[in-house]
Enzyme design. Structure first.
Site, mmCIF file in Angstrom:
data_model
loop_
_atom_site.group_PDB
_atom_site.id
_atom_site.type_symbol
_atom_site.label_atom_id
_atom_site.label_comp_id
_atom_site.label_asym_id
_atom_site.label_seq_id
_atom_site.Cartn_x
_atom_site.Cartn_y
_atom_site.Cartn_z
ATOM 1 C CG ASN A 102 -1.758 1.226 1.374
ATOM 2 O OD1 ASN A 102 -2.437 1.616 0.416
ATOM 3 N ND2 ASN A 102 -1.762 1.869 2.536
ATOM 4 C CG HIS A 104 -0.720 6.335 4.734
ATOM 5 N ND1 HIS A 104 -2.088 6.150 4.793
ATOM 6 C CD2 HIS A 104 -0.428 7.333 5.592
ATOM 7 C CE1 HIS A 104 -2.596 7.013 5.668
ATOM 8 N NE2 HIS A 104 -1.610 7.740 6.160
HETATM 9 C C1 GAR Z 1 -2.745 8.885 -2.901
HETATM 10 O O1 GAR Z 1 -2.208 10.081 -2.414
HETATM 11 C C2 GAR Z 1 -2.524 7.765 -1.901
HETATM 12 O O2 GAR Z 1 -1.362 7.901 -1.162
HETATM 13 C C3 GAR Z 1 -3.734 7.930 -1.024
HETATM 14 O O3 GAR Z 1 -4.790 8.215 -1.900
HETATM 15 C C4 GAR Z 1 -4.269 8.983 -2.978
HETATM 16 C C5 GAR Z 1 -4.831 8.436 -4.277
HETATM 17 O O4 GAR Z 1 -4.552 9.307 -5.332
HETATM 18 N N1 GAR Z 1 -3.985 6.750 -0.253
HETATM 19 C C6 GAR Z 1 -4.475 6.791 0.992
HETATM 20 O O5 GAR Z 1 -4.772 7.834 1.541
HETATM 21 C C7 GAR Z 1 -4.602 5.424 1.675
HETATM 22 N N2 GAR Z 1 -4.882 5.588 3.072
HETATM 23 P P1 GAR Z 1 -4.753 8.829 -6.829
HETATM 24 O O6 GAR Z 1 -6.126 8.160 -6.916
HETATM 25 O O7 GAR Z 1 -4.708 10.077 -7.661
HETATM 26 O O8 GAR Z 1 -3.646 7.875 -7.159
#
Ligand code: GAR
Length: 187
Positions: A102, A104
């Site tokens: 994952n 984060h």
């Molecule tokens: C990313 O910044 C990722 O790190 C985060 O969601 C975003 C998705 O962006 N993930 C979390 O917060 C998991 N807890 P994207 O859809 O543009 O790739």
């Protein structure tokens, strides 16, 4: 050739970045992108990029083996959560030991846990007055954001920063490091 499957809930800009990184590399192929939201932008991106994009609902994830069976059939070398917001079922974690990772958008163990995703994380960083934030790429275990850390990268935060500018800085780190770390794990 190594096969990867990505799970995403939202925009999918990381999925697109990973797809572009590997598009000319024959050693790695994205076999599918699975999304728990029918209207997620990531599925439009998959269409544009010519990648298999599949939608699944809560039942097929938590109450039956539909998604589990799809993953088993695809035999991925790595399952990558790229902005995926549901907790992984324990059975799935047990079925793919050390194969689910994952990303984060903060420096875990800070700002992790249930409900901490996307802009909520950046807001918490801003409210805290922390002078740095970053990304954490980690293995997935049965608790949110608690698996073994594979890689972290940092960026500075100043009092001038807004949630939007923090998000931009964090996304830049994600785009730089996530594909490279995936490549290293597969090597
Ligand atoms: C990313 O910044 C990722 O790190 C985060 O969601 C975003 C998705 O962006 N993930 C979390 O917060 C998991 N807890 P994207 O859809 O543009 O790739």
């Amino acid at each position: 050739m190594k096969k990867i499957v990505l799970l995403a809930s939202g925009s999918g800009s990381n999925v697109e970045n990973i797809a572009r990184y590997f598009q000319d590399k024959e050693q790695v192929k994205i076999t599918a992108v699975l999304s728990n939201r029918r209207d997620a932008k990531v599925l439009d991106r998959c269409n544009r990029l010519g990648i298999n994009g599949l939608y699944f609902n809560r039942n097929s994830f938590y109450k039956s083996d539909v998604v589990q069976d799809i993953l088993m059939a695809l035999k991925p070398d790595l399952i990558i959560l790229a902005g995926f917001l549901w907790k992984m079922p324990e059975k799935m974690i047990r079925s793919f030991p050390d194969k689910i990772i994952n990303i984060h958008p903060a420096l875990l163990p800070k700002y992790g846990g249930k409900g901490m995703y996307g802009d909520k994380v950046h807001q918490a960083v801003r409210d805290s007055g922390d002078l740095e934030t970053g990304i954490t790429i980690h293995y997935v275990n049965e608790n949110y954001d608690e698996g073994t850390i594979i890689h972290q990268a940092k960026t500075a935060v100043s009092t001038e920063d807004t949630v939007e500018t923090i998000a931009q800085k964090v996304h830049a780190l994600e785009y730089e490091y996530f594909p490279k770390i995936i490549e290293q794990l597969l090597a």
